[in-house]
Design a protein around this motif. Structure first.
Motif, PDB file in Angstrom:
ATOM      1  N   VAL A  55      -3.489  12.137 -47.087  1.00 53.72           N
ATOM      2  CA  VAL A  55      -2.817  11.983 -48.379  1.00 53.72           C
ATOM      3  C   VAL A  55      -2.755  10.518 -48.827  1.00 53.72           C
ATOM      4  CG1 VAL A  55      -1.462  14.100 -48.207  1.00 53.72           C
ATOM      5  CG2 VAL A  55      -0.530  11.982 -47.284  1.00 53.72           C
ATOM      6  N   ASP A  56      -2.998   9.578 -47.920  1.00 56.56           N
ATOM      7  CA  ASP A  56      -2.907   8.165 -48.287  1.00 56.56           C
ATOM      8  C   ASP A  56      -3.602   7.339 -47.219  1.00 56.56           C
ATOM      9  OD1 ASP A  56      -1.919   5.912 -49.825  1.00 56.56           O
ATOM     10  OD2 ASP A  56      -0.497   5.573 -48.196  1.00 56.56           O
ATOM     11  N   GLN A  57      -4.201   6.226 -47.627  1.00 55.96           N
ATOM     12  CA  GLN A  57      -4.751   5.298 -46.642  1.00 55.96           C
ATOM     13  C   GLN A  57      -4.526   3.875 -47.120  1.00 55.96           C
ATOM     14  OE1 GLN A  57      -8.877   6.695 -46.526  1.00 55.96           O
ATOM     15  NE2 GLN A  57      -9.517   4.735 -47.368  1.00 55.96           N
ATOM     16  N   ARG A  58      -4.371   2.978 -46.147  1.00 52.49           N
ATOM     17  CA  ARG A  58      -4.126   1.575 -46.445  1.00 52.49           C
ATOM     18  C   ARG A  58      -4.599   0.745 -45.252  1.00 52.49           C
ATOM     19  NH1 ARG A  58      -0.378   4.107 -44.132  1.00 52.49           N
ATOM     20  NH2 ARG A  58       1.340   3.262 -42.936  1.00 52.49           N
ATOM     21  N   LYS A  67      -2.409   8.381 -43.622  1.00 51.52           N
ATOM     22  CA  LYS A  67      -1.283   9.313 -43.495  1.00 51.52           C
ATOM     23  C   LYS A  67      -1.789  10.727 -43.707  1.00 51.52           C
ATOM     24  CE  LYS A  67       2.460   6.293 -44.887  1.00 51.52           C
ATOM     25  NZ  LYS A  67       3.613   6.124 -45.784  1.00 51.52           N
TER      26      LYS A  67
END
Length: 86
Positions: A55-58, A67
């Motif tokens: 759902v998210d990457q950083r 995530k």
């Protein structure tokens, strides 16, 4: 860990579901993190398959972190007992 291997890995963070709060080092596939992962875990002594979607990457300190959110509909059913989680 070697620099070559560090560039081929990412950290998966499980933000909910049965694996909430868990982290795992995973290998990039085709240079990218997976968008969906299946995780085996023992719950009450029974092995269960849980599916998680990215759902998210950083990037944190040069390391890719992704995530993952629990997909209850595609996962093995699990009863969560609030009384046992105190």
């Amino acid at each position: 860990m070697s620099a070559d291997r560090a560039g081929a890995e990412y950290v998966a963070e499980f933000i909910d579901g049965p694996l909430e709060g868990e982290f795992e080092h995973r290998i990039l596939v085709g240079g990218k993190p997976e968008q969906r992962v299946g995780m085996l875990a023992a719950v009450d002594g029974l092995e269960s398959l849980f599916w998680y979607d990215a759902v998210d990457q950083r990037e944190v300190n040069g390391q890719l972190r992704v995530k993952f959110r629990f997909d209850a509909g595609d996962s093995d059913p699990v009863e969560f007992d609030e009384d046992d989680n105190d």
